[in-house]
Design a protein around this motif. Sequence first.
Motif, mmCIF file in Angstrom:
data_model
loop_
_atom_site.group_PDB
_atom_site.id
_atom_site.type_symbol
_atom_site.label_atom_id
_atom_site.label_comp_id
_atom_site.label_asym_id
_atom_site.label_seq_id
_atom_site.Cartn_x
_atom_site.Cartn_y
_atom_site.Cartn_z
ATOM 1 N N TRP A 159 0.827 -1.199 0.000
ATOM 2 C CA TRP A 159 0.000 0.000 0.000
ATOM 3 C C TRP A 159 0.865 1.255 0.000
ATOM 4 O O TRP A 159 2.013 1.242 0.446
ATOM 5 C CB TRP A 159 -0.900 0.035 1.242
ATOM 6 N N ASN A 160 0.289 2.346 -0.485
ATOM 7 C CA ASN A 160 0.944 3.641 -0.450
ATOM 8 C C ASN A 160 -0.032 4.685 0.105
ATOM 9 O O ASN A 160 -1.041 4.971 -0.530
ATOM 10 C CB ASN A 160 1.396 4.053 -1.852
ATOM 11 N N PRO A 161 0.227 5.226 1.300
ATOM 12 C CA PRO A 161 1.329 4.876 2.205
ATOM 13 C C PRO A 161 1.019 3.605 2.985
ATOM 14 O O PRO A 161 -0.134 3.139 3.016
ATOM 15 C CB PRO A 161 1.415 6.089 3.120
ATOM 16 N N ASP A 162 2.034 3.075 3.648
ATOM 17 C CA ASP A 162 1.850 1.853 4.436
ATOM 18 C C ASP A 162 1.220 2.182 5.786
ATOM 19 O O ASP A 162 0.420 1.413 6.305
ATOM 20 C CB ASP A 162 3.204 1.168 4.620
ATOM 21 N N TRP A 163 1.594 3.343 6.342
ATOM 22 C CA TRP A 163 1.039 3.806 7.615
ATOM 23 C C TRP A 163 1.366 5.292 7.774
ATOM 24 O O TRP A 163 2.217 5.843 7.053
ATOM 25 C CB TRP A 163 1.572 3.015 8.802
ATOM 26 N N PRO A 191 -4.471 4.139 6.589
ATOM 27 C CA PRO A 191 -4.940 5.495 6.263
ATOM 28 C C PRO A 191 -6.037 5.448 5.205
ATOM 29 O O PRO A 191 -5.951 4.675 4.246
ATOM 30 C CB PRO A 191 -3.681 6.176 5.720
ATOM 31 N N PRO A 192 -7.074 6.243 5.345
ATOM 32 C CA PRO A 192 -8.189 6.176 4.396
ATOM 33 C C PRO A 192 -7.796 6.598 2.974
ATOM 34 O O PRO A 192 -8.446 6.182 2.011
ATOM 35 C CB PRO A 192 -9.225 7.146 4.996
ATOM 36 N N SER A 193 -6.755 7.396 2.838
ATOM 37 C CA SER A 193 -6.381 7.875 1.500
ATOM 38 C C SER A 193 -5.398 6.946 0.786
ATOM 39 O O SER A 193 -4.988 7.242 -0.337
ATOM 40 C CB SER A 193 -5.748 9.264 1.617
ATOM 41 N N ARG A 194 -5.033 5.828 1.388
ATOM 42 C CA ARG A 194 -4.005 5.007 0.771
ATOM 43 C C ARG A 194 -4.550 4.258 -0.446
ATOM 44 O O ARG A 194 -5.744 3.959 -0.542
ATOM 45 C CB ARG A 194 -3.429 4.022 1.776
ATOM 46 N N THR A 195 -3.636 3.951 -1.360
ATOM 47 C CA THR A 195 -3.966 3.215 -2.583
ATOM 48 C C THR A 195 -3.040 2.005 -2.705
ATOM 49 O O THR A 195 -2.004 1.919 -2.028
ATOM 50 C CB THR A 195 -3.808 4.109 -3.821
ATOM 51 N N VAL A 196 -3.411 1.083 -3.572
ATOM 52 C CA VAL A 196 -2.579 -0.094 -3.807
ATOM 53 C C VAL A 196 -1.347 0.319 -4.613
ATOM 54 O O VAL A 196 -1.457 0.845 -5.721
ATOM 55 C CB VAL A 196 -3.359 -1.193 -4.554
ATOM 56 N N LEU A 197 -0.184 0.114 -4.030
ATOM 57 C CA LEU A 197 1.064 0.413 -4.729
ATOM 58 C C LEU A 197 1.402 -0.704 -5.708
ATOM 59 O O LEU A 197 1.661 -0.461 -6.888
ATOM 60 C CB LEU A 197 2.198 0.592 -3.714
#
Length: 780
Positions: free
Chosen positions: A492-496, A507-513
């Motif tokens: 994930w991006n970011p991981d934490w 984090p709610p805004s994270r996306t699949v890296l």
Amino acid sequence: MPALRHALPLVGAALALALVLAAPAPAASLAGRLVDAGTGRPVEGARVRLLETGQAVRTGADGRFAFTDLPPGAYTLSTHHVAYADVERAVRAAGAGAGPVELALQPALYPAGEIVVRSARSGAPLRSEPWAVATLGRGELPGAPAITACDAAATLPGAALLRDGEGATALSIRGLGRSSIVALVDDARIETATDLSGGLALVYPEDLERVEVVKSAGSVLFGSGSLGGAVHMVTRRAAFAERARSGLEWSDAVTSADRGSAHHLALESASPRHALRVSAGYRRAGDVDTPLGRLPNSQWGDWTLNGSLGLRAGGRRSLVASYQRAQARDTGIPGGAPFPASAVATYTLARRELAALEYVAPNPLPRVTLVTARLWRQQVARAVEVRQGPALTLTPHAVHTTTGGALETRVAPGTGHALAAGAELWRRAVDSRRERHLWARDSTIGERPIPPASVTSAGLWAQDEWSPAGGATRLVAGARYDRSRTRNDLAWNPDWTLGAGGLDTAPPSRTVLWPAGTAWDHSWSASGGLHVELARALALSALLATAFRSPSLEERYQVLDLGSTVHVGDPSLAPERSVSLDVGARLGGEHAHVQANAFGNRLADLVAEVPGTYEGRPAWVETNVGRARLYGWELAAAARPRAHAALRGSLAYVRGEDTRAHANLAQVAPLSGGAELALEAPRAGTLRVAARGQHAQGNPGPGETRTPGWVAWDVHVAGAPIRVASGTVTLRGGVENLFDRAYRLHLSTLRGAVRLEPGRNAYLAATFAFQDEPGAGARP
């Protein structure tokens, strides 16, 4: 991973089978005599060693030596004496009535003795092989205290130094470097990220027996990554002794250009049944001085601890357990393309740790000359702090763990044939993390530059060498097949994130890296060579080879964002391929010789970075786009006009072209070379005056600038061992870059205005050696 868990028991079973097969054979013996090549007088106090059994003896006053109770068959005899060049020769041990071996030794200032290249796995002398290989033995490694093995190996024709800092170096071989070269220490692959040099720097030169540089596509033996060749570092180990002995070696050195100091201690103990060596070292240096001022953030410091224990069973079989650890701290990185010019980057940790087990059975069966089994686990950990200003600090860190096993055997199937075959399995796993500290916001973002990923590679190889009757012609043919699996976990991006609200692991805004995935590659490689001795003083050789390189985990998955341009990987990359040809000629004999080689290397499906975008930002994206060719030549000559004088010189040229883009390849060294005059005063020591330099690089690659030519002069003095109490003291000193010449290595990746190599560097080193061994004499 399952593949590794299933394969390692197979290697263990093969090891157990080898132990069963290696039943003691009827005893044989091997005897001989060492003499001075100039005077014919016996050489006393030389150490003579059988590489396959690890046992060693000293020559007596008559220069004679003997090994008894050996399994009949082929061996490699190695000699070492401080006053003479090392010699290695393939010999045979037989029953009663076998004639003695006589070796004539040349002075040490003219290191042109016979050498058996261990990386070729053949046991034949280098001068009768078609391989383009250069070696540095233990007698050639000392001189100015080399910071890394690459500093010493870069003096070989065709090799050039890549530098990101004083303690972070790598090699380029014939225009290819980093990921295109296989690096090994004691046959264990060093696998780590290649965006910054450093993996090869974590081996102390003081702990090395020799360095071998294979300057061709040695894929038959080394597998993926050998498009440009291989660098094999062989560490020093104690030899088994016919009588109990012990030894101590202590060395100290100081250097002026970086106000550095180095300390190294080694202890040895040996008997007919055990061989133990333990060594430790510590080094520290400040910022290096250049002719135009001090280079900021170039300080470095490290320590090392090495140990090996060999146990010998019947039939001269041996089991060797070894452990190596080298660790650097507070090491500046003044160079490196991923960093912006304003950043300050430092290794807060760089560590290499190797644990290995090796079993060797010489001549276990009538036509089986050697069985070797190895297991190893090597881990490289690196942590970097990148300070980009008061508002932002990046702390990338990763652990690269390689676990592997190999089984190798050598067979003599018929007259004049030598067959080597083996199986290898290794797995590299990466745990890569990065923290982005936003000091103004009092928050930290955790990232995965590379997702949790691993690559597992299995290979089978075989190589046959045939010398028809008379031995003037030698034919070599080999092949290797490899299959690898690369897999990655979901990232994930970011991981934490960590901020005022505490730690948020989703984090709610994270996306699949990177989504989880698996990729399979299978590749084959082959080589064929010919060596012909047309006359006593003339030999010709040719080697044609094909090699491959599977894309690295970084090239497949990385998202490298250190404040400069973003670099992004591609999981679907295909393996690179190459076809290379090397032709060589050797003219001359013991007192003078010339070696010339010409080569060409065509590469396809090169992995290269092309302009693209990532999350709406400009980025460099890894892609299979390249086709290229590399070609050039090398010339090396040596002569001994008088008994105590020697001349040596070399030149090397390589040209690299991107044939698809019709552009120059980057990171290709210009015409370079060196010359040396060595004078010896018997019982006093040796004086060496050397010149080294490079021509201007008139064909810079993309993003590079033209590098001016330069010549620098060095002076080295090495005293003869001085008898002190029950040991010897050897002093060395000299000055590198005697005239404080301002110059730049074209392959240095220094950024901004920092473009100069070290200035005048005076050094002084002392070594105390003690041997509690009959016949050790004043020159061990």
